[in-house]
Structures are given as C-alpha cells and as structure tokens.
Design a protein around this motif. Structure first.
Motif, PDB file in Angstrom:
ATOM      1  N   TYR A   1     -14.133  -8.052   0.144  1.00  0.00           N
ATOM      2  CA  TYR A   1     -14.073  -6.843  -0.682  1.00  0.00           C
ATOM      3  C   TYR A   1     -14.771  -5.666   0.004  1.00  0.00           C
ATOM      4  CZ  TYR A   1     -11.839  -8.790  -4.781  1.00  0.00           C
ATOM      5  OH  TYR A   1     -10.924  -9.326  -5.641  1.00  0.00           O
ATOM      6  N   ALA A   2     -15.876  -5.922   0.680  1.00  0.00           N
ATOM      7  CA  ALA A   2     -16.577  -4.846   1.390  1.00  0.00           C
ATOM      8  C   ALA A   2     -15.701  -4.292   2.514  1.00  0.00           C
ATOM      9  CB  ALA A   2     -17.906  -5.360   1.944  1.00  0.00           C
ATOM     10  N   ARG A   3     -15.098  -5.172   3.287  1.00  0.00           N
ATOM     11  CA  ARG A   3     -14.219  -4.718   4.371  1.00  0.00           C
ATOM     12  C   ARG A   3     -13.020  -3.956   3.814  1.00  0.00           C
ATOM     13  NH1 ARG A   3     -14.516 -10.472   6.762  1.00  0.00           N
ATOM     14  NH2 ARG A   3     -16.389 -10.343   8.018  1.00  0.00           N
ATOM     15  N   ALA A   4     -12.424  -4.498   2.758  1.00  0.00           N
ATOM     16  CA  ALA A   4     -11.274  -3.824   2.146  1.00  0.00           C
ATOM     17  C   ALA A   4     -11.665  -2.456   1.631  1.00  0.00           C
ATOM     18  CB  ALA A   4     -10.696  -4.683   1.024  1.00  0.00           C
ATOM     19  N   SER A   5     -12.838  -2.361   1.039  1.00  0.00           N
ATOM     20  CA  SER A   5     -13.304  -1.076   0.514  1.00  0.00           C
ATOM     21  C   SER A   5     -13.546  -0.076   1.632  1.00  0.00           C
ATOM     22  CB  SER A   5     -14.584  -1.272  -0.307  1.00  0.00           C
ATOM     23  OG  SER A   5     -14.324  -2.073  -1.432  1.00  0.00           O
ATOM     24  N   ILE A   6     -14.125  -0.533   2.725  1.00  0.00           N
ATOM     25  CA  ILE A   6     -14.361   0.365   3.862  1.00  0.00           C
ATOM     26  C   ILE A   6     -13.038   0.819   4.460  1.00  0.00           C
ATOM     27  CG2 ILE A   6     -15.253   0.453   6.237  1.00  0.00           C
ATOM     28  CD1 ILE A   6     -17.559  -1.399   5.202  1.00  0.00           C
ATOM     29  N   ILE A   7     -12.125  -0.107   4.648  1.00  0.00           N
ATOM     30  CA  ILE A   7     -10.805   0.243   5.183  1.00  0.00           C
ATOM     31  C   ILE A   7     -10.089   1.184   4.224  1.00  0.00           C
ATOM     32  CG2 ILE A   7      -8.518  -0.668   5.756  1.00  0.00           C
ATOM     33  CD1 ILE A   7     -10.031  -3.185   6.828  1.00  0.00           C
TER      34      ILE A   7
ATOM     35  N   ILE B   1       0.841  -1.200   0.000  1.00  0.00           N
ATOM     36  CA  ILE B   1       0.000   0.000   0.000  1.00  0.00           C
ATOM     37  C   ILE B   1       0.876   1.250   0.000  1.00  0.00           C
ATOM     38  CG2 ILE B   1      -1.644   1.344   1.373  1.00  0.00           C
ATOM     39  CD1 ILE B   1      -2.931  -1.365   2.138  1.00  0.00           C
ATOM     40  N   ALA B   2       1.965   1.228   0.750  1.00  0.00           N
ATOM     41  CA  ALA B   2       2.880   2.378   0.745  1.00  0.00           C
ATOM     42  C   ALA B   2       3.460   2.595  -0.648  1.00  0.00           C
ATOM     43  CB  ALA B   2       4.000   2.171   1.760  1.00  0.00           C
ATOM     44  N   LEU B   3       3.805   1.512  -1.328  1.00  0.00           N
ATOM     45  CA  LEU B   3       4.299   1.638  -2.700  1.00  0.00           C
ATOM     46  C   LEU B   3       3.197   2.149  -3.630  1.00  0.00           C
ATOM     47  CD1 LEU B   3       6.465  -1.603  -2.962  1.00  0.00           C
ATOM     48  CD2 LEU B   3       7.274   0.764  -2.753  1.00  0.00           C
ATOM     49  N   ALA B   4       1.987   1.656  -3.424  1.00  0.00           N
ATOM     50  CA  ALA B   4       0.859   2.117  -4.246  1.00  0.00           C
ATOM     51  C   ALA B   4       0.573   3.596  -3.999  1.00  0.00           C
ATOM     52  CB  ALA B   4      -0.383   1.278  -3.954  1.00  0.00           C
TER      53      ALA B   4
ATOM     54  N   HIS C   1      -5.144   2.942  -7.728  1.00  0.00           N
ATOM     55  CA  HIS C   1      -4.761   2.656  -6.340  1.00  0.00           C
ATOM     56  C   HIS C   1      -5.735   1.682  -5.702  1.00  0.00           C
ATOM     57  CE1 HIS C   1      -4.011   3.348  -2.051  1.00  0.00           C
ATOM     58  NE2 HIS C   1      -2.794   3.720  -2.424  1.00  0.00           N
ATOM     59  N   TYR C   2      -7.020   1.916  -5.906  1.00  0.00           N
ATOM     60  CA  TYR C   2      -8.040   1.028  -5.355  1.00  0.00           C
ATOM     61  C   TYR C   2      -7.882  -0.386  -5.928  1.00  0.00           C
ATOM     62  CZ  TYR C   2     -12.572  -1.037  -4.321  1.00  0.00           C
ATOM     63  OH  TYR C   2     -13.565  -1.877  -3.893  1.00  0.00           O
ATOM     64  N   ALA C   3      -7.697  -0.485  -7.251  1.00  0.00           N
ATOM     65  CA  ALA C   3      -7.551  -1.797  -7.893  1.00  0.00           C
ATOM     66  C   ALA C   3      -6.337  -2.546  -7.345  1.00  0.00           C
ATOM     67  CB  ALA C   3      -7.442  -1.633  -9.410  1.00  0.00           C
ATOM     68  N   VAL C   4      -5.223  -1.840  -7.218  1.00  0.00           N
ATOM     69  CA  VAL C   4      -4.006  -2.467  -6.680  1.00  0.00           C
ATOM     70  C   VAL C   4      -4.243  -2.903  -5.236  1.00  0.00           C
ATOM     71  CG1 VAL C   4      -1.630  -1.998  -5.945  1.00  0.00           C
ATOM     72  CG2 VAL C   4      -2.401  -1.278  -8.214  1.00  0.00           C
ATOM     73  N   THR C   5      -4.786  -2.004  -4.438  1.00  0.00           N
ATOM     74  CA  THR C   5      -4.994  -2.280  -3.017  1.00  0.00           C
ATOM     75  C   THR C   5      -5.925  -3.467  -2.807  1.00  0.00           C
ATOM     76  OG1 THR C   5      -4.654   0.045  -2.478  1.00  0.00           O
ATOM     77  CG2 THR C   5      -5.766  -1.286  -0.831  1.00  0.00           C
ATOM     78  N   VAL C   6      -7.065  -3.454  -3.458  1.00  0.00           N
ATOM     79  CA  VAL C   6      -8.041  -4.523  -3.246  1.00  0.00           C
ATOM     80  C   VAL C   6      -7.535  -5.855  -3.814  1.00  0.00           C
ATOM     81  CG1 VAL C   6     -10.391  -5.282  -3.778  1.00  0.00           C
ATOM     82  CG2 VAL C   6      -9.979  -2.942  -3.066  1.00  0.00           C
ATOM     83  N   THR C   7      -6.817  -5.811  -4.927  1.00  0.00           N
ATOM     84  CA  THR C   7      -6.239  -7.044  -5.480  1.00  0.00           C
ATOM     85  C   THR C   7      -5.229  -7.642  -4.511  1.00  0.00           C
ATOM     86  OG1 THR C   7      -6.563  -6.252  -7.734  1.00  0.00           O
ATOM     87  CG2 THR C   7      -4.956  -8.023  -7.417  1.00  0.00           C
ATOM     88  N   VAL C   8      -4.378  -6.798  -3.942  1.00  0.00           N
ATOM     89  CA  VAL C   8      -3.373  -7.284  -2.991  1.00  0.00           C
ATOM     90  C   VAL C   8      -4.050  -7.800  -1.726  1.00  0.00           C
ATOM     91  CG1 VAL C   8      -1.428  -6.589  -1.546  1.00  0.00           C
ATOM     92  CG2 VAL C   8      -1.523  -5.887  -3.928  1.00  0.00           C
TER      93      VAL C   8
END
Length: 134
Positions: free
Chosen positions: A100-106, A50-53, A70-77
């Motif tokens: 995915y819902a939790r990742a999106s909220i975070i 995430i820091a790299l993203a 950024h969202y695509a990279v983050t949620v994929t990882v």
C-alpha cells in the motif's frame, strides 16, 4: 488513447520497479521468463484499469471526491493484481503495508505528472486565447 498508453507505460515501469525491489531483497532468486510474461500481463492490466479510472476526472464531481474514488479504485486494483502477481504475502502484514505504501507513492507520482501536464495544457490554451483576443 494517449491516456491509455501513458497509463500502461507508467504501470509497466512501476511494476518492473517493484520487481527490481523484490529482486534486491532476494538476490539468489531469479525471474523465469514465464514469470516476467505474467508480470508484464499484470502491469498492462493495471495500466488499463488506471486509464479507465482516469475517466473519473471528466465527471462534474468535486475534485476531492474524484481523487478519493480514484485512489480507492487504484489501490484496490493494485492489491488484487498484486495478490495474483505475488507482490506480497497475504499472511504478512508488513508486506501488505509496504504494498500500500508503494502504491500510494506511485499514485502520488503519477497524479503529480498528470496534474502538471494538465496545468501545462491550460497555460497553453490560455496563451492561445490571449493571442486571439489581442
């Protein structure tokens, strides 16, 4: 470096929050020390990615494009690390949707944090520039 440390800390907090939610769902299960160490490793790895993203924000791209990438990279990882971390069951669609819902909220919470922090820095810089100009 500050961004890396912030991302790792946020990732650790988020991961342990997810572990807590899983533990509440299955109160008879307990986390062995080996599992906690693995989860810690996954959280640190997630924080580094995430820091790299976050470096995407330094590019001269439109902000909407940066947010989507950024969202695509983050949620994929999160999905990949979550698979290895046992955060969901691959054959359970509801489990994947919840991930995915939790990742999106975070993601949204973290993005709001960075957004407000940047706004604060900009206000501070503008204030300093105004004081110089007077």
């Amino acid at each position: 470096m500050k961004n890396l440390i912030q991302s790792i800390l946020i990732s650790l907090c988020s991961s342990y929050f997810i572990i807590m939610l899983i533990s509440l769902k299955s109160p008879n299960d307990f986390w062995m020390s080996e599992t906690i160490v693995k989860q810690f490793f996954y959280a640190v790895l997630l924080g580094i990615v995430i820091a790299l993203a976050n470096q995407l924000y330094k590019l001269e791209w439109p902000i909407l494009v940066v947010l989507i990438v950024h969202y695509a990279v983050t949620v994929t990882v999160v999905f990949v690390i979550g698979y290895y971390g046992g955060w969901f069951e691959l054959n359970n669609t509801k489990s994947i949707i919840l991930l995915y819902a939790r990742a999106s909220i975070i993601y949204l919470i973290v993005w709001l944090y960075y957004y407000t922090d940047e706004k604060r820095v900009i206000r501070k810089m503008n204030s300093q520039l105004q004081q110089r100009g007077e």
